[in-house]
Scaffold this motif. Sequence first.
Motif, PDB file in Angstrom:
ATOM      1  N   GLU A  31     -81.747  22.011  56.186  1.00  0.00           N
ATOM      2  CA  GLU A  31     -81.056  23.036  56.965  1.00  0.00           C
ATOM      3  C   GLU A  31     -79.904  22.379  57.714  1.00  0.00           C
ATOM      4  O   GLU A  31     -80.069  21.366  58.396  1.00  0.00           O
ATOM      5  N   PHE A  32     -78.685  22.963  57.579  1.00  0.00           N
ATOM      6  CA  PHE A  32     -77.496  22.406  58.206  1.00  0.00           C
ATOM      7  C   PHE A  32     -76.939  23.418  59.200  1.00  0.00           C
ATOM      8  O   PHE A  32     -76.469  24.493  58.830  1.00  0.00           O
ATOM      9  N   ASP A  62     -78.082  11.468  56.843  1.00  0.00           N
ATOM     10  CA  ASP A  62     -78.399  10.251  56.108  1.00  0.00           C
ATOM     11  C   ASP A  62     -77.973  10.468  54.656  1.00  0.00           C
ATOM     12  O   ASP A  62     -77.368  11.503  54.327  1.00  0.00           O
ATOM     13  N   GLY A  63     -78.274   9.537  53.772  1.00  0.00           N
ATOM     14  CA  GLY A  63     -77.785   9.628  52.412  1.00  0.00           C
ATOM     15  C   GLY A  63     -78.231  10.869  51.668  1.00  0.00           C
ATOM     16  O   GLY A  63     -77.407  11.580  51.059  1.00  0.00           O
ATOM     17  N   ASP A  64     -79.536  11.179  51.692  1.00  0.00           N
ATOM     18  CA  ASP A  64     -80.045  12.350  50.977  1.00  0.00           C
ATOM     19  C   ASP A  64     -79.489  13.644  51.555  1.00  0.00           C
ATOM     20  O   ASP A  64     -79.157  14.585  50.821  1.00  0.00           O
ATOM     21  N   GLN A  65     -79.373  13.695  52.879  1.00  0.00           N
ATOM     22  CA  GLN A  65     -78.822  14.893  53.509  1.00  0.00           C
ATOM     23  C   GLN A  65     -77.347  15.064  53.149  1.00  0.00           C
ATOM     24  O   GLN A  65     -76.874  16.180  52.909  1.00  0.00           O
ATOM     25  N   ALA A  66     -76.615  13.950  53.110  1.00  0.00           N
ATOM     26  CA  ALA A  66     -75.189  14.005  52.770  1.00  0.00           C
ATOM     27  C   ALA A  66     -74.991  14.527  51.359  1.00  0.00           C
ATOM     28  O   ALA A  66     -74.066  15.306  51.081  1.00  0.00           O
ATOM     29  N   LEU A  67     -75.866  14.109  50.436  1.00  0.00           N
ATOM     30  CA  LEU A  67     -75.764  14.588  49.058  1.00  0.00           C
ATOM     31  C   LEU A  67     -76.002  16.095  49.004  1.00  0.00           C
ATOM     32  O   LEU A  67     -75.245  16.832  48.348  1.00  0.00           O
ATOM     33  N   ALA A  68     -77.024  16.572  49.679  1.00  0.00           N
ATOM     34  CA  ALA A  68     -77.303  18.010  49.707  1.00  0.00           C
ATOM     35  C   ALA A  68     -76.141  18.764  50.357  1.00  0.00           C
ATOM     36  O   ALA A  68     -75.737  19.842  49.889  1.00  0.00           O
ATOM     37  N   TYR A  69     -75.598  18.211  51.424  1.00  0.00           N
ATOM     38  CA  TYR A  69     -74.477  18.828  52.147  1.00  0.00           C
ATOM     39  C   TYR A  69     -73.270  19.018  51.235  1.00  0.00           C
ATOM     40  O   TYR A  69     -72.592  20.048  51.285  1.00  0.00           O
ATOM     41  N   THR A  70     -73.008  18.020  50.393  1.00  0.00           N
ATOM     42  CA  THR A  70     -71.835  18.100  49.522  1.00  0.00           C
ATOM     43  C   THR A  70     -72.094  18.914  48.253  1.00  0.00           C
ATOM     44  O   THR A  70     -71.150  19.304  47.562  1.00  0.00           O
ATOM     45  N   ARG A  71     -73.348  19.188  47.943  1.00  0.00           N
ATOM     46  CA  ARG A  71     -73.668  19.926  46.721  1.00  0.00           C
ATOM     47  C   ARG A  71     -73.548  21.439  46.883  1.00  0.00           C
ATOM     48  O   ARG A  71     -73.352  22.160  45.910  1.00  0.00           O
ATOM     49  N   MET A  72     -73.679  21.926  48.097  1.00  0.00           N
ATOM     50  CA  MET A  72     -73.709  23.375  48.294  1.00  0.00           C
ATOM     51  C   MET A  72     -72.377  24.017  47.893  1.00  0.00           C
ATOM     52  O   MET A  72     -71.310  23.577  48.295  1.00  0.00           O
ATOM     53  N   ARG A  73     -72.463  25.073  47.075  1.00  0.00           N
ATOM     54  CA  ARG A  73     -71.257  25.763  46.616  1.00  0.00           C
ATOM     55  C   ARG A  73     -71.433  27.279  46.578  1.00  0.00           C
ATOM     56  O   ARG A  73     -70.557  28.020  46.987  1.00  0.00           O
ATOM     57  N   LYS A  74     -72.588  27.735  46.106  1.00  0.00           N
ATOM     58  CA  LYS A  74     -72.766  29.163  45.843  1.00  0.00           C
ATOM     59  C   LYS A  74     -72.675  30.027  47.092  1.00  0.00           C
ATOM     60  O   LYS A  74     -72.205  31.162  47.036  1.00  0.00           O
TER      61      LYS A  74
END
Length: 317
Positions: free
Chosen positions: A191-192, A200-212
Amino acid sequence: MALERSKKRKTLSKKMKFLFISVAILLLMLSAAGVYTNQLYQSAQDTVNTTMQEDLDRNGGSERRIHEVSLEDNDAASFLLLGTDGEGSHDRGRSDTIMVATMNPEEASLKMVNIPRDTRVEIPGRPGKDKINHAYAYGGSDLAMETTERFLDVPIDYVIRVNMDGFTSLVDAVGGVNVYNDFHFEQDHYEFHKGNIDLDGDQALAYTRMRKDDPQGDSGRNERQQQVVEGIIDEGASFQSVTRIEEIIDSLGDNIRTNLDFDMMNTLVFDYSHVREDIRSLSIEGSGRMIENIYYLDVPESERSRISDQLNDHLGL
Protein backbone atom coordinates in the motif's frame (compact mmCIF):
# COMPACT_ATOMS: atom_id res chain seq x y z
CA MET A 1 3.30 29.88 -18.48
CA ALA A 2 6.36 30.21 -16.23
CA LEU A 3 5.07 27.42 -13.98
CA GLU A 4 4.40 25.27 -17.06
CA ARG A 5 7.94 25.81 -18.34
CA SER A 6 9.32 25.03 -14.89
CA LYS A 7 7.40 21.73 -14.73
CA LYS A 8 8.54 20.84 -18.25
CA ARG A 9 12.16 21.59 -17.34
CA LYS A 10 11.95 19.36 -14.26
CA THR A 11 10.51 16.52 -16.35
CA LEU A 12 13.30 16.87 -18.93
CA SER A 13 15.89 16.93 -16.16
CA LYS A 14 14.54 13.62 -14.82
CA LYS A 15 14.68 12.10 -18.30
CA MET A 16 18.27 13.29 -18.64
CA LYS A 17 19.23 11.55 -15.39
CA PHE A 18 17.34 8.43 -16.38
CA LEU A 19 19.17 8.30 -19.70
CA PHE A 20 22.57 8.43 -18.04
CA ILE A 21 21.86 6.30 -15.00
CA SER A 22 24.85 4.06 -15.64
CA VAL A 23 27.18 7.05 -16.00
CA ALA A 24 25.82 9.26 -13.25
CA ILE A 25 25.58 6.68 -10.49
CA LEU A 26 29.02 5.22 -11.10
CA LEU A 27 30.80 8.56 -11.08
CA LEU A 28 28.81 9.90 -8.14
CA MET A 29 29.80 6.79 -6.24
CA LEU A 30 33.44 7.39 -7.04
CA SER A 31 33.24 11.06 -6.04
CA ALA A 32 31.61 10.17 -2.74
CA ALA A 33 34.22 7.54 -2.01
CA GLY A 34 37.01 10.06 -1.48
CA VAL A 35 40.07 8.29 -0.08
CA TYR A 36 38.93 4.99 -1.54
CA THR A 37 39.15 6.41 -5.08
CA ASN A 38 42.06 4.33 -6.40
CA GLN A 39 40.66 0.97 -5.39
CA LEU A 40 37.07 1.79 -6.31
CA TYR A 41 38.04 3.52 -9.54
CA GLN A 42 39.68 0.31 -10.67
CA SER A 43 36.68 -1.72 -9.52
CA ALA A 44 34.25 0.53 -11.39
CA GLN A 45 36.43 0.51 -14.49
CA ASP A 46 36.60 -3.29 -14.47
CA THR A 47 32.83 -3.54 -13.98
CA VAL A 48 32.06 -1.23 -16.90
CA ASN A 49 34.65 -2.68 -19.26
CA THR A 50 33.84 -6.32 -18.55
CA THR A 51 30.52 -7.06 -16.83
CA MET A 52 28.54 -4.19 -18.35
CA GLN A 53 29.84 -4.58 -21.87
CA GLU A 54 27.42 -5.80 -24.51
CA ASP A 55 28.86 -7.30 -27.68
CA LEU A 56 26.98 -5.95 -30.68
CA ASP A 57 27.07 -6.92 -34.34
CA ARG A 58 27.49 -3.23 -35.08
CA ASN A 59 30.63 -2.60 -33.04
CA GLY A 60 32.07 -0.83 -36.10
CA GLY A 61 29.31 1.76 -35.82
CA SER A 62 26.01 2.50 -37.54
CA GLU A 63 25.68 1.84 -41.27
CA ARG A 64 23.99 5.23 -41.49
CA ARG A 65 27.30 6.87 -40.59
CA ILE A 66 29.90 7.70 -43.24
CA HIS A 67 32.51 8.18 -40.54
CA GLU A 68 32.46 6.44 -37.17
CA VAL A 69 31.45 8.80 -34.39
CA SER A 70 34.07 9.72 -31.78
CA LEU A 71 33.18 11.03 -28.32
CA GLU A 72 36.86 11.86 -27.78
CA ASP A 73 36.61 14.30 -30.70
CA ASN A 74 33.38 15.73 -29.24
CA ASP A 75 31.26 14.58 -32.18
CA ALA A 76 27.49 14.90 -32.05
CA ALA A 77 26.19 11.47 -31.07
CA SER A 78 22.97 9.54 -30.55
CA PHE A 79 21.92 7.19 -27.74
CA LEU A 80 19.21 4.59 -27.34
CA LEU A 81 17.96 3.86 -23.83
CA LEU A 82 16.13 0.60 -23.33
CA GLY A 83 14.37 -0.09 -20.05
CA THR A 84 13.67 -3.82 -20.13
CA ASP A 85 11.43 -6.03 -18.04
CA GLY A 86 13.63 -9.15 -18.00
CA GLU A 87 14.39 -10.94 -14.75
CA GLY A 88 18.11 -10.57 -15.40
CA SER A 89 20.35 -8.43 -17.55
CA HIS A 90 20.79 -11.23 -20.08
CA ASP A 91 17.09 -12.13 -20.32
CA ARG A 92 15.07 -10.93 -23.28
CA GLY A 93 11.91 -9.42 -21.96
CA ARG A 94 10.29 -6.57 -23.84
CA SER A 95 11.60 -3.02 -23.73
CA ASP A 96 8.96 -0.90 -22.02
CA THR A 97 11.10 2.24 -22.17
CA ILE A 98 12.48 3.25 -25.57
CA MET A 99 14.12 6.65 -25.68
CA VAL A 100 16.41 8.25 -28.28
CA ALA A 101 18.63 11.19 -27.39
CA THR A 102 20.98 13.20 -29.57
CA MET A 103 23.79 15.31 -28.11
CA ASN A 104 25.48 18.17 -29.90
CA PRO A 105 28.33 19.54 -27.75
CA GLU A 106 29.13 22.31 -30.23
CA GLU A 107 25.60 23.68 -29.90
CA ALA A 108 25.51 22.76 -26.18
CA SER A 109 22.15 21.09 -26.64
CA LEU A 110 20.35 17.79 -26.24
CA LYS A 111 17.21 16.54 -27.96
CA MET A 112 15.27 13.52 -26.86
CA VAL A 113 12.21 11.62 -27.94
CA ASN A 114 10.35 8.86 -26.15
CA ILE A 115 8.99 6.25 -28.58
CA PRO A 116 5.72 4.79 -27.26
CA ARG A 117 6.16 1.05 -26.81
CA ASP A 118 2.97 0.28 -28.80
CA THR A 119 4.23 2.11 -31.91
CA ARG A 120 3.55 -0.05 -34.99
CA VAL A 121 6.71 -0.44 -37.05
CA GLU A 122 8.56 -2.73 -39.42
CA ILE A 123 11.00 -4.98 -37.57
CA PRO A 124 13.83 -6.17 -39.84
CA GLY A 125 13.60 -9.89 -40.54
CA ARG A 126 10.04 -10.16 -39.24
CA PRO A 127 6.85 -10.43 -41.34
CA GLY A 128 4.44 -7.51 -41.46
CA LYS A 129 4.45 -4.91 -38.70
CA ASP A 130 4.65 -5.27 -34.93
CA LYS A 131 5.02 -3.21 -31.76
CA ILE A 132 8.43 -1.59 -31.51
CA ASN A 133 8.97 -2.94 -27.99
CA HIS A 134 8.93 -6.50 -29.41
CA ALA A 135 12.15 -5.84 -31.36
CA TYR A 136 14.32 -6.34 -28.30
CA ALA A 137 12.56 -9.62 -27.44
CA TYR A 138 13.15 -10.91 -30.97
CA GLY A 139 16.79 -9.88 -31.40
CA GLY A 140 18.22 -8.10 -28.39
CA SER A 141 19.85 -4.67 -28.47
CA ASP A 142 21.10 -5.12 -32.05
CA LEU A 143 17.59 -5.55 -33.45
CA ALA A 144 16.19 -2.83 -31.19
CA MET A 145 18.81 -0.40 -32.50
CA GLU A 146 18.26 -1.45 -36.12
CA THR A 147 14.48 -1.16 -35.78
CA THR A 148 14.75 2.28 -34.20
CA GLU A 149 17.16 3.42 -36.90
CA ARG A 150 14.79 2.25 -39.64
CA PHE A 151 11.76 3.85 -38.00
CA LEU A 152 13.37 7.26 -37.44
CA ASP A 153 15.95 7.07 -40.26
CA VAL A 154 18.56 8.22 -37.75
CA PRO A 155 21.88 6.55 -36.86
CA ILE A 156 22.01 5.06 -33.36
CA ASP A 157 25.56 5.16 -32.02
CA TYR A 158 25.29 3.89 -28.44
CA VAL A 159 22.87 1.88 -26.35
CA ILE A 160 22.28 1.76 -22.59
CA ARG A 161 20.06 -1.16 -21.55
CA VAL A 162 18.69 -1.11 -18.03
CA ASN A 163 16.94 -4.05 -16.38
CA MET A 164 14.34 -2.20 -14.34
CA ASP A 165 13.26 -5.27 -12.34
CA GLY A 166 16.84 -5.76 -11.19
CA PHE A 167 16.99 -2.40 -9.45
CA THR A 168 15.59 -3.92 -6.29
CA SER A 169 19.14 -4.88 -5.34
CA LEU A 170 20.44 -1.41 -6.15
CA VAL A 171 17.76 0.30 -4.06
CA ASP A 172 18.66 -1.96 -1.13
CA ALA A 173 22.37 -1.33 -1.69
CA VAL A 174 21.92 2.43 -1.16
CA GLY A 175 19.73 1.83 1.91
CA GLY A 176 16.36 2.56 0.27
CA VAL A 177 14.94 5.67 -1.42
CA ASN A 178 12.45 8.40 -0.58
CA VAL A 179 9.92 9.54 -3.20
CA TYR A 180 6.83 11.73 -3.33
CA ASN A 181 3.74 9.75 -4.29
CA ASP A 182 0.98 11.76 -5.98
CA PHE A 183 -1.95 9.54 -5.00
CA HIS A 184 -2.83 6.53 -2.87
CA PHE A 185 -2.74 3.11 -4.57
CA GLU A 186 -2.01 -0.56 -3.93
CA GLN A 187 0.25 -2.81 -5.98
CA ASP A 188 1.67 -6.32 -5.44
CA HIS A 189 0.27 -6.47 -1.88
CA TYR A 190 1.92 -3.15 -0.93
CA GLU A 191 0.00 0.00 0.00
CA PHE A 192 1.43 3.38 -1.08
CA HIS A 193 0.06 6.46 0.65
CA LYS A 194 0.05 9.92 -0.86
CA GLY A 195 3.05 12.06 0.12
CA ASN A 196 6.69 11.33 0.90
CA ILE A 197 7.30 7.61 1.38
CA ASP A 198 10.38 5.46 2.02
CA LEU A 199 10.84 2.40 -0.17
CA ASP A 200 13.07 -0.66 0.03
CA GLY A 201 13.96 -2.63 -3.09
CA ASP A 202 10.82 -4.79 -3.32
CA GLN A 203 8.56 -1.84 -2.56
CA ALA A 204 10.33 0.29 -5.18
CA LEU A 205 9.76 -2.39 -7.81
CA ALA A 206 6.04 -2.58 -6.99
CA TYR A 207 5.85 1.24 -6.96
CA THR A 208 7.29 1.46 -10.46
CA ARG A 209 5.18 -1.39 -11.85
CA MET A 210 1.77 0.15 -11.23
CA ARG A 211 0.11 1.34 -14.45
CA LYS A 212 -3.53 0.28 -14.75
CA ASP A 213 -4.85 2.48 -11.92
CA ASP A 214 -2.81 5.51 -13.00
CA PRO A 215 -4.79 8.11 -14.99
CA GLN A 216 -1.58 8.80 -16.93
CA GLY A 217 -1.01 5.13 -17.79
CA ASP A 218 2.49 4.44 -19.08
CA SER A 219 3.53 8.07 -18.55
CA GLY A 220 2.75 7.80 -14.85
CA ARG A 221 4.70 4.57 -14.55
CA ASN A 222 7.68 6.12 -16.35
CA GLU A 223 7.55 9.05 -13.95
CA ARG A 224 7.69 6.70 -10.95
CA GLN A 225 10.64 4.85 -12.48
CA GLN A 226 12.42 8.16 -12.85
CA GLN A 227 11.62 9.07 -9.24
CA VAL A 228 13.27 5.87 -8.03
CA VAL A 229 16.30 6.48 -10.24
CA GLU A 230 16.67 9.99 -8.82
CA GLY A 231 16.37 8.56 -5.32
CA ILE A 232 19.15 6.07 -6.07
CA ILE A 233 21.38 8.88 -7.34
CA ASP A 234 20.66 11.07 -4.29
CA GLU A 235 21.33 8.24 -1.83
CA GLY A 236 24.35 7.03 -3.74
CA ALA A 237 25.98 10.44 -3.52
CA SER A 238 25.59 10.58 0.26
CA PHE A 239 28.30 9.70 2.75
CA GLN A 240 26.20 6.91 4.25
CA SER A 241 26.54 4.90 1.04
CA VAL A 242 30.34 5.00 0.85
CA THR A 243 30.81 1.83 2.90
CA ARG A 244 28.47 -0.01 0.53
CA ILE A 245 30.14 1.18 -2.66
CA GLU A 246 31.30 -2.29 -3.75
CA GLU A 247 27.77 -3.64 -3.39
CA ILE A 248 26.43 -0.74 -5.45
CA ILE A 249 28.97 -1.24 -8.23
CA ASP A 250 28.21 -4.97 -8.33
CA SER A 251 24.48 -4.26 -8.59
CA LEU A 252 25.06 -1.85 -11.48
CA GLY A 253 27.13 -4.47 -13.24
CA ASP A 254 24.32 -6.98 -12.87
CA ASN A 255 21.62 -4.75 -14.32
CA ILE A 256 23.12 -2.52 -17.02
CA ARG A 257 24.49 -3.40 -20.45
CA THR A 258 26.02 -0.91 -22.87
CA ASN A 259 28.52 -0.53 -25.69
CA LEU A 260 30.01 2.51 -23.90
CA ASP A 261 33.29 1.77 -22.18
CA PHE A 262 34.56 3.48 -19.03
CA ASP A 263 36.64 6.09 -20.90
CA MET A 264 33.61 7.01 -23.02
CA MET A 265 31.52 7.45 -19.86
CA ASN A 266 34.12 9.76 -18.39
CA THR A 267 34.19 11.77 -21.60
CA LEU A 268 30.40 12.12 -21.54
CA VAL A 269 30.35 13.33 -17.95
CA PHE A 270 33.21 15.81 -18.25
CA ASP A 271 33.05 16.96 -21.91
CA TYR A 272 29.35 16.72 -22.72
CA SER A 273 27.77 17.91 -19.47
CA HIS A 274 27.14 21.41 -20.88
CA VAL A 275 24.49 20.03 -23.27
CA ARG A 276 22.11 20.31 -20.31
CA GLU A 277 22.02 24.05 -20.97
CA ASP A 278 19.49 23.43 -23.74
CA ILE A 279 17.33 20.30 -23.42
CA ARG A 280 14.45 19.85 -25.81
CA SER A 281 11.90 17.04 -25.70
CA LEU A 282 10.19 15.94 -28.89
CA SER A 283 6.81 14.19 -28.78
CA ILE A 284 5.64 11.58 -31.28
CA GLU A 285 1.97 11.97 -32.16
CA GLY A 286 -0.14 9.14 -33.53
CA SER A 287 -3.52 7.48 -33.40
CA GLY A 288 -4.37 4.27 -31.61
CA ARG A 289 -6.30 1.39 -33.14
CA MET A 290 -7.11 -2.25 -32.48
CA ILE A 291 -5.88 -4.94 -34.87
CA GLU A 292 -7.00 -8.47 -34.04
CA ASN A 293 -7.77 -7.32 -30.48
CA ILE A 294 -4.26 -5.87 -30.01
CA TYR A 295 -3.70 -2.15 -29.45
CA TYR A 296 -1.22 -0.33 -31.70
CA LEU A 297 -0.14 3.27 -32.16
CA ASP A 298 0.02 4.31 -35.81
CA VAL A 299 2.43 7.18 -36.52
CA PRO A 300 1.79 9.06 -39.79
CA GLU A 301 4.68 9.34 -42.24
CA SER A 302 4.61 13.13 -41.95
CA GLU A 303 5.06 12.87 -38.17
CA ARG A 304 7.85 10.32 -38.48
CA SER A 305 9.64 12.56 -41.01
CA ARG A 306 9.26 15.60 -38.76
CA ILE A 307 11.01 13.85 -35.86
CA SER A 308 13.62 12.32 -38.17
CA ASP A 309 14.52 15.67 -39.71
CA GLN A 310 14.98 17.34 -36.34
CA LEU A 311 17.22 14.59 -34.97
CA ASN A 312 19.34 14.33 -38.13
CA ASP A 313 19.72 18.10 -38.24
CA HIS A 314 20.85 18.05 -34.60
CA LEU A 315 23.46 15.43 -35.47
CA GLY A 316 24.70 17.57 -38.36
CA LEU A 317 23.62 15.00 -40.96
